[in-house]
Write an enzyme that holds these catalytic residues in place. Structure first.
Site, PDB file in Angstrom:
ATOM      1  N   HIS A  58       7.338   0.506  -0.704  1.00  0.00           N
ATOM      2  CA  HIS A  58       5.947   0.533   0.705  1.00  0.00           C
ATOM      3  C   HIS A  58       5.120   1.204   0.296  1.00  0.00           C
ATOM      4  O   HIS A  58       5.002   1.523  -0.829  1.00  0.00           O
ATOM      5  CB  HIS A  58       7.226   1.544   1.875  1.00  0.00           C
ATOM      6  N   HIS A  60       1.977   3.832   1.288  1.00  0.00           N
ATOM      7  CA  HIS A  60       1.069   4.679   3.327  1.00  0.00           C
ATOM      8  C   HIS A  60      -0.331   5.143   2.636  1.00  0.00           C
ATOM      9  O   HIS A  60      -0.949   4.760   1.688  1.00  0.00           O
ATOM     10  CB  HIS A  60       1.927   5.678   2.983  1.00  0.00           C
ATOM     11  N   TYR A 146      -0.425   4.953  -8.840  1.00  0.00           N
ATOM     12  CA  TYR A 146      -0.964   4.456  -7.992  1.00  0.00           C
ATOM     13  C   TYR A 146      -1.019   5.123  -6.835  1.00  0.00           C
ATOM     14  O   TYR A 146       0.067   4.722  -5.701  1.00  0.00           O
ATOM     15  CB  TYR A 146       0.470   3.397  -7.664  1.00  0.00           C
TER      16      TYR A 146
END
Length: 171
Positions: A58, A60, A146
């Site tokens: 996932h 954000h 990342y």
């Protein structure tokens, strides 16, 4: 009751976008494809990246749209579509995926929150940057590659030793 998204021209938003398979590491395994997808959409439909972190399953982001624009849904649709089309078709498809012509890579929806003030902004930016530690992927925020944390570090917003302490800035 049906959920209604909040669209505000020029708004700043916090997003969570998930892979369908939460055991997958597809996002970090294909980080260059994801980066190119974001870069392409950003050129076509500009937005500012306030904060972004990509985890295995996932991501954000805190994004700000141009003053005359509120269409974040299309941006996410295009990012997800470009990423999916760039990958080989190896995922298992459900009957529903097949009927809808979907790849079976992403969850259909995403979570969005409209940032309401400076405190809310910094709370979400910090949450984004702290997330790899929250999930036990690293012991120090700086160790996750990342993340926009590294850009924020260069801008002097954080110190390299920051590990989730609340940061507040007055404008």
């Amino acid at each position: 009751m049906r959920y209604r998204r909040n669209y505000v021209a020029g708004g700043t938003y916090f997003f969570t976008v998930n892979l369908l398979n939460r055991q997958s590491a597809l996002l970090v395994e294909h980080i260059d494809v994801l980066r190119e997808s974001v870069r392409w959409v950003k050129q076509q439909q500009p937005f500012y990246i306030d904060a972004w972190v990509v985890l295995p399953d996932h991501m954000h982001a805190v994004l700000t749209l141009p003053d005359d624009d509120h269409d974040y849904s299309n941006r996410w649709r295009e990012i997800k579509k470009r990423f999916s089309k760039s990958l080989p078709k190896t995922e298992l498809l459900t009957d529903s995926n097949r009927r809808k012509g979907e790849r079976g890579i992403w969850q259909r929806r995403f979570w969005e929150h409209t940032i309401c003030d400076e405190r809310d902004f910094w709370h979400h930016v910090n949450y984004v940057h702290y997330n790899p530690m929250k999930h036990g992927l690293v012991n120090c925020v700086i160790d996750w590659p990342y993340s926009s944390f590294h850009r924020a570090l260069e801008l002097g917003i954080y110190q390299s030793s920051w590990c989730g302490e609340e940061l507040m800035f007055e404008s």
